[in-house]
Write an enzyme that holds these catalytic residues in place. Structure first.
Site, PDB file in Angstrom:
ATOM      1  N   GLN A 276      55.411  18.099  -6.839  1.00 45.50           N
ATOM      2  CA  GLN A 276      54.440  19.029  -6.270  1.00 45.50           C
ATOM      3  C   GLN A 276      54.411  20.315  -7.075  1.00 45.50           C
ATOM      4  OE1 GLN A 276      54.757  19.294  -2.051  1.00 45.50           O
ATOM      5  NE2 GLN A 276      53.168  20.827  -1.815  1.00 45.50           N
TER       6      GLN A 276
ATOM      7  N   GLN B 276      67.262  13.210  -0.337  1.00 45.45           N
ATOM      8  CA  GLN B 276      66.546  14.079  -1.266  1.00 45.45           C
ATOM      9  C   GLN B 276      65.685  15.127  -0.580  1.00 45.45           C
ATOM     10  OE1 GLN B 276      62.802  14.012  -2.265  1.00 45.45           O
ATOM     11  NE2 GLN B 276      62.957  12.936  -4.229  1.00 45.45           N
TER      12      GLN B 276
ATOM     13  N   SER C  22      61.478  15.236  -7.537  1.00 43.32           N
ATOM     14  CA  SER C  22      61.165  15.351  -6.103  1.00 43.32           C
ATOM     15  C   SER C  22      60.116  14.304  -5.699  1.00 43.32           C
ATOM     16  CB  SER C  22      60.707  16.776  -5.792  1.00 43.32           C
ATOM     17  OG  SER C  22      60.549  16.978  -4.406  1.00 43.32           O
ATOM     18  N   LEU C  23      58.905  14.728  -5.369  1.00 46.79           N
ATOM     19  CA  LEU C  23      57.826  13.794  -5.039  1.00 46.79           C
ATOM     20  C   LEU C  23      57.683  12.716  -6.112  1.00 46.79           C
ATOM     21  CD1 LEU C  23      54.940  12.851  -4.016  1.00 46.79           C
ATOM     22  CD2 LEU C  23      54.062  14.653  -5.514  1.00 46.79           C
TER      23      LEU C  23
ATOM     24  N   ARG D  19      55.598  11.911   4.355  1.00 42.06           N
ATOM     25  CA  ARG D  19      56.586  12.883   3.883  1.00 42.06           C
ATOM     26  C   ARG D  19      55.990  14.287   3.877  1.00 42.06           C
ATOM     27  NH1 ARG D  19      58.084  14.892  -1.494  1.00 42.06           N
ATOM     28  NH2 ARG D  19      60.358  15.136  -1.728  1.00 42.06           N
TER      29      ARG D  19
ATOM     30  N   HIS E 236      63.810  21.247  -0.316  1.00 38.34           N
ATOM     31  CA  HIS E 236      65.129  20.815  -0.802  1.00 38.34           C
ATOM     32  C   HIS E 236      66.230  21.774  -0.339  1.00 38.34           C
ATOM     33  CE1 HIS E 236      63.424  17.551  -3.048  1.00 38.34           C
ATOM     34  NE2 HIS E 236      62.522  18.377  -3.534  1.00 38.34           N
TER      35      HIS E 236
END
Length: 312
Positions: free
Chosen positions: A14, A253, A99-100, A124, A204
């Protein structure tokens, strides 16, 4: 480009979104159009309209940005293989996503179908937004400071180390007041730069814990199989391919630290010399070069970059 090189695929997270991304691919690539249309159908809404036309504020919303980046990443990958032949870069040594981007890597590796990946990523995004509403927060990048010192600052200020991107760039997350305290401490202790980030929450970090149970349920609800290519996990910087390990990584995560520097260093230690960033933006390529300037990086973000690669 040396086809004998050991190579890896990287997928952006993102923040890589931009209005208009993927439009040319949609117009000129049948493979890309199929992916975009199938994701629109899966989500039951026109995500592509937001991607291609904006407004930017709407695209930036977590629930839109995440599946949009996934869609463009997969459209780029499939268009590249169509333009250059299925055998071209068909067997990377490993993959990773920031991440994503880990979800894009799973779809690229066959662990998740494109339909289920898009639905899971949208869920998510919803869960993360709810966590942001419940536990408002923000993030800041600290540049040019020792990692150990940043961990001490995070502990003192009650914030979290959320992204270890390179030797020079580490991102912290937390409540706004606590982030300000951490930023002031970092400046006092000699950080080269301290940059507040324009984000919707403390990603996170422990402030994302409310999203965990819902994500766990969503992960269990999809068909997730073993990946055909090892995925180097954000949280451990170690390869995973078993579906059970992948599920554990995805759940951890969402509130855990993205150890990107370790991820890239692990790949390099395993002999990877060429990194292909597949999807919008060039942030990951820049990070790879900062981690080890000897590495070769390539960007696959649109038709022009695919055709440029084809001619190298």
């Amino acid at each position: 480009m040396n086809q004998q090189s050991k190579y890896a695929f990287l997928f952006p997270g993102q923040g890589a979104q931009a209005v208009g991304m993927g439009y040319e691919l949609y117009q000129e690539s049948d493979e890309a159009k199929t992916i975009f249309d199938s994701i629109d159908t899966s989500l039951g809404r026109s995500l592509t309209k937001i991607m291609f036309e904006g407004p930017e504020d709407e695209l930036r919303e977590t629930i839109n940005a995440q599946p949009a980046i996934l869609a463009v990443s997969l459209a780029c990958l499939h268009t590249m293989r169509s333009e250059m032949g299925d055998s071209f870069l068909s067997a990377p040594a490993m993959m990773a996503g920031h991440s994503l981007g880990e979800y894009s890597a799973l779809a690229a590796s066959g662990a998740l179908s494109i339909t289920e990946a898009s639905l899971l990523v949208q869920k998510r995004g919803e869960l993360m937004q709810l966590a942001c509403d419940q536990n408002p927060g923000t993030m800041a990048a600290i540049l040019g400071m020792d990692q150990e010192e940043i961990f001490k600052i995070a502990k003192t200020s009650g914030t979290y180390v959320s992204n270890i991107n390179t030797q020079e760039q580490i991102v912290i997350s937390g409540e706004k007041e606590k982030i300000q305290i951490a930023m002031d401490l970092a400046s006092e202790k000699g950080a080269k730069r301290v940059i507040p980030l324009n984000v919707g929450g403390a990603f996170h970090s422990g402030l994302m814990e409310p999203a965990k149970d819902g994500l766990a349920a969503a992960v269990e609800s999809v068909k997730l199989v073993n990946s055909t290519v090892p995925i180097v996990a954000n949280c451990t910087a170690k390869p995973v391919s078993e579906s059970s390990d992948i599920k554990e990584e995805l759940i951890t995560q969402i509130s855990g630290c993205v150890n990107w520097r370790q991820t890239i260093e692990f790949m390099i230690d395993e002999g990877v010399t060429d990194f292909y960033e597949i999807g919008p933006g060039r942030a990951l390529s820049g990070m790879v070069k900062k981690i080890n300037k000897e590495m070769n990086t390539y960007n696959i973000s649109d038709l022009a970059s695919i055709r440029e690669l084809k001619n190298t």
